[in-house]
Scaffold this motif. Structure first.
Motif, short mmCIF file in Angstrom:
data_model
loop_
_atom_site.label_atom_id
_atom_site.label_comp_id
_atom_site.label_asym_id
_atom_site.label_seq_id
_atom_site.Cartn_x
_atom_site.Cartn_y
_atom_site.Cartn_z
N MET A 385 0.84 -1.20 0.00
CA MET A 385 0.00 0.00 0.00
C MET A 385 0.87 1.25 0.00
N LEU A 386 0.59 2.15 -0.92
CA LEU A 386 1.32 3.40 -1.02
C LEU A 386 0.32 4.55 -0.90
N PHE A 387 0.70 5.61 -0.18
CA PHE A 387 -0.18 6.74 0.03
C PHE A 387 0.53 8.01 -0.44
N ASP A 388 -0.04 8.65 -1.42
CA ASP A 388 0.57 9.83 -2.00
C ASP A 388 0.04 11.10 -1.33
N PHE A 389 0.58 12.23 -1.78
CA PHE A 389 0.11 13.54 -1.38
C PHE A 389 0.11 13.72 0.13
N ILE A 390 1.31 13.89 0.68
CA ILE A 390 1.45 14.24 2.08
C ILE A 390 1.41 15.77 2.15
N TYR A 391 0.24 16.32 2.49
CA TYR A 391 0.03 17.76 2.42
C TYR A 391 0.72 18.51 3.55
N SER A 392 0.97 17.85 4.69
CA SER A 392 1.47 18.60 5.83
C SER A 392 2.33 17.72 6.72
N ALA A 393 3.46 18.30 7.18
CA ALA A 393 4.34 17.65 8.16
C ALA A 393 4.92 18.73 9.05
N LYS A 394 4.95 18.50 10.37
CA LYS A 394 5.39 19.52 11.32
C LYS A 394 6.33 18.91 12.36
N PHE A 395 7.28 19.73 12.83
CA PHE A 395 8.10 19.36 13.98
C PHE A 395 7.32 19.63 15.28
N GLU A 397 9.02 20.06 18.56
CA GLU A 397 10.37 20.10 19.11
C GLU A 397 10.39 19.72 20.59
N ARG A 398 9.31 20.04 21.31
CA ARG A 398 9.27 19.74 22.75
C ARG A 398 9.36 18.25 23.03
N GLU A 399 8.87 17.44 22.12
CA GLU A 399 8.87 15.99 22.31
C GLU A 399 9.90 15.28 21.43
N GLU A 400 10.63 16.05 20.61
CA GLU A 400 11.56 15.49 19.62
C GLU A 400 10.82 14.56 18.65
N TRP A 401 9.68 15.04 18.21
CA TRP A 401 8.83 14.30 17.27
C TRP A 401 8.68 15.10 15.98
N LEU A 402 8.18 14.38 14.98
CA LEU A 402 7.57 15.05 13.84
C LEU A 402 6.24 14.36 13.58
N VAL A 403 5.25 15.17 13.19
CA VAL A 403 3.90 14.67 12.97
C VAL A 403 3.56 14.89 11.50
N VAL A 404 2.99 13.85 10.88
CA VAL A 404 2.73 13.86 9.44
C VAL A 404 1.26 13.53 9.20
N GLY A 405 0.63 14.31 8.34
CA GLY A 405 -0.74 14.02 7.92
C GLY A 405 -0.74 13.15 6.70
N GLY A 406 -1.21 11.92 6.82
CA GLY A 406 -1.14 10.95 5.74
C GLY A 406 -2.22 11.15 4.69
N GLY A 407 -1.93 10.64 3.50
CA GLY A 407 -2.91 10.67 2.43
C GLY A 407 -4.05 9.71 2.66
N ASP A 408 -3.92 8.85 3.67
CA ASP A 408 -4.97 7.88 3.99
C ASP A 408 -5.86 8.34 5.14
N GLY A 409 -5.69 9.61 5.59
CA GLY A 409 -6.49 10.12 6.69
C GLY A 409 -5.91 9.87 8.05
N TYR A 410 -4.74 9.25 8.15
CA TYR A 410 -4.10 8.97 9.43
C TYR A 410 -3.13 10.10 9.79
N ILE A 411 -2.92 10.28 11.09
CA ILE A 411 -1.85 11.12 11.61
C ILE A 411 -0.75 10.19 12.10
N TYR A 412 0.48 10.39 11.60
CA TYR A 412 1.62 9.57 11.99
C TYR A 412 2.58 10.41 12.81
N VAL A 413 3.10 9.81 13.89
CA VAL A 413 4.03 10.50 14.77
C VAL A 413 5.32 9.68 14.85
N TYR A 414 6.48 10.35 14.62
CA TYR A 414 7.77 9.67 14.62
C TYR A 414 8.75 10.41 15.54
#
Length: 635
Positions: A385-395, A397-414
């Motif tokens: 499964m591949l999901f295109d069009f990642i419209y938004s990704a943000k740092f 910094e307080r948690e040393e994370w980045l948060v990504v809005g997926g093309g599948d409607g999910y929010i991913y945190v790394y």
């Protein structure tokens, strides 16, 4: 001193500085006290205690104290500690002006810059004044005085990218090249020579600045007889509004083998004023060729020399320092992972640029080391499964994370140190993409918007629970942004053409601002103790709203396609707009109005995102075909 002696001193100083720059030496303290005259009145450049040894095309940030002669240090060094060969050009300009006019540059004790002296010379030393001061000179000598004044003033431009090269200065003083400030020219073109690197297997980008000081728009077309040499698609066409500067990015393709350094070609710039009183009308770059061909007898042509140079040699004195950055004034980041960019975010502490793109990747680029830190495909752990069009990704910094809005409607945190996934949240139903994310500046909250017409508020300290849902009917929500002055409020835009201000605690919409066109972006602005909101629409205009009166106070019309990104420069009263027409426009706020100051055409396709590098005071521009980093320098 008589004029001939003065003129020979000026030429001798320029030849000496040209020799230094040719050997990768930046003087950094050029002023009358560091120039000696021998018995023959020949100038000798001395006092190399502050000199640096590195390539003339490079820029450094000095992490130590700024040291030099007051009144001769350029603004980028005096205020930001940035060192480059163009710093010497600024100092040279002041020396040329002083030697030509016989007037001393004496800065005030509490103001180390030379702006007052420069402005006085610019206003006073007209053609008539030169003739009155140098009554005994013949026409050729008076032309030399004029050239020296013009060259000196070009050298002290605040924007260092508009200062001339040493070769150009020497050619002008020798009478081999006309100055660019001719009163009968439609556009001032700088630099008159584009110098590309002759290193094989490496593309090079150079920038051409077109300044329109007339009262009418000027249409232009840049042509070449060798289009295959350039990655930039030539001809480039456009329109320069009155009292505005248009920056053209020209990129030379990678060479299989290095061309000879003496291999010179030309680019031809055709220009023509658009005179509305005669019924002439040109509104888009596509219509410029036909306009120029119809008025061929009134078209001006300027030849821009194209030459090649060897890369700056490496110095044994170059050392990497903490927080040191090597940057050009505008730098292009190219590569498969940095094309089709949809969002840009800048880490507040690390030298990182976070981007997301249409291919479904989020990438981190280190702008100090010029290297990729991480790049990964955003997807759920389902095979194939591949999901295109990642419209938004943000740092975050307080948690040393980045948060990504997926093309599948999910929010991913790394975790951005290891890129391990912290969590994933099914944010929006129906596999609708997350179109925008916003991280609260102080609270543990994230906003997400989607084309399911919903905005949701998430609390990461509450196990990423959705604490509030905001409903917006019928049209796609394009962007959300927290109010920087009110922790309990945020704004949103939609393709239905409205701006809405929400109370995040109650979930209620407290203000609705109507607009006849679909809106793609927004940005909060604080100016003159007023809070404003700017929205960018599909007709290419930026609308400025006063949130105290809930009324539109200005509309900025300049782009030829829809606005995708907005940014308010925090150090300057400047609004920056990016459009699908491929340009960035810079609007200066003065006298309670916005005026278009500059247009930058990156030749990288649609401009989709903007970000701000606080440590370097640069703007990052995310485009369809790459990323650009640029300074914003205004008088």
């Amino acid at each position: 001193m008589d004029w001939d002696t003065r003129f020979n001193i000026i030429k001798g100083i320029c030849q000496g500085l040209h020799f230094l720059h040719g050997n990768s030496i930046i003087h950094m303290d050029l002023n009358p006290k560091t120039i000696f005259l021998d018995d023959e009145m020949e100038p000798k450049i001395a006092s190399f205690g502050l000199s640096r040894l590195f390539g003339a095309e490079q820029t450094r940030v000095n992490t130590l104290n700024v040291v030099g002669a007051n009144g001769y240090m350029p603004p980028e060094y005096m205020y930001r500690g940035e060192i480059s060969a163009q710093a010497d050009i600024y100092s040279l300009g002041l020396v040329i002006i002083e030697t030509t006019t016989g007037e001393k540059n004496i800065p005030k004790k509490n103001e180390p810059s030379a702006r007052e002296f420069i402005d006085e010379v610019r206003q006073k030393w007209t053609q008539e004044y030169m003739e009155s001061v140098y009554k005994q000179l013949n026409s050729d000598q008076l032309q030399q005085v004029k050239v020296c004044i013009e060259i000196g003033l070009e050298c002290v431009e605040i924007d260092r990218t508009r200062r001339p090269y040493m070769e150009y200065i020497i050619d002008c003083l020798s009478g081999r090249r006309p100055t660019t400030s001719s009163s009968d020219s439609y556009l001032v073109v700088q630099p008159p020579q584009l110098r590309f690197l002759s290193e094989p297997k490496r593309s090079t980008t150079r920038f051409l600045y077109l300044t329109n000081s007339t009262k009418n728009p000027v249409a232009f077309r840049l042509l070449t007889e060798t289009p295959r040499r350039y990655l930039t698609k030539l001809p480039l066409c456009g329109i320069v509004p009155p009292n505005c500067t248009y920056t053209l990015c020209v990129t030379m393709r990678e060479h299989v083998k290095a061309p000879p350094s003496n291999s010179n070609q030309f680019l031809t710039l055709q220009t023509r004023q658009v005179l509305s009183r005669y019924g002439e009308y040109v509104d888009k770059p596509d219509s410029v060729p036909e306009f120029l061909e119809r008025a061929s007898g009134k078209v001006q042509e300027v030849k821009v020399t194209v030459s090649y140079e060897l890369p700056a040699r490496r110095s044994i004195f170059r050392r990497k320092q903490k927080n040191q950055s090597v940057q050009r004034e505008i730098e292009i980041i190219d590569g498969q992972n940095y094309r089709q960019v949809l969002s840009v975010d800048i880490h507040p502490m690390e030298p990182w640029i976070l981007t997301s793109n249409q291919r479904g990747y989020a990438c981190i680029w280190n702008y100090q080391t010029q290297a990729e830190v991480h790049c990964f495909e955003v997807s759920r752990e389902e095979p194939g499964m591949l999901f295109d069009f990642i419209y938004s990704a943000k740092f975050i910094e307080r948690e040393e994370w980045l948060v990504v809005g997926g093309g599948d409607g999910y929010i991913y945190v790394y975790r951005y140190d290891t890129m391990e996934e912290v969590t994933s949240v099914g944010a929006h139903d129906g596999r609708r993409p997350v179109t925008s994310l916003a991280v609260h500046p102080t609270h543990s909250l994230v906003l997400s918007a989607s084309d399911d017409d919903l905005i949701k508020l998430w609390d990461w300290k509450n196990d990423w629970q959705c604490t509030r849902t905001f409903e917006w009917q019928n049209k796609i929500v394009t962007q959300v942004m927290f109010d920087p002055n009110d922790s309990n409020s945020f704004a949103s835009t939609s393709l239905e053409g409205t701006v809405k201000i929400w109370n995040s605690s109650s979930g209620m919409c407290i203000i609705t601002l109507g607009h006849p066109y679909g809106l793609h972006c927004l940005h909060y602005v604080t100016c003159d103790n007023r809070q404003l909101l700017v929205s960018g629409s599909s007709n290419g205009a930026a609308t400025i709203w006063d949130l105290q009166t809930d009324r539109c106070v200005d509309t900025l019309k300049g782009h030829k396609n829809h606005l995708n990104a907005l940014w308010w420069h925090p150090e300057l009263p400047v609004l920056i707009t990016g459009s699908a027409d491929g340009t960035v426009q810079i609007w200066k706020f003065t006298d309670n109005t916005y005026r278009l100051e500059s247009i930058i055409g990156f030749s990288l396709g649609s401009v989709n995102a903007l970000g701000y590098m606080k440590t370097l005071k640069r703007i990052v521009v995310g485009c369809e075909q790459g990323i650009a980093m640029m300074e914003v320098n205004l008088p």
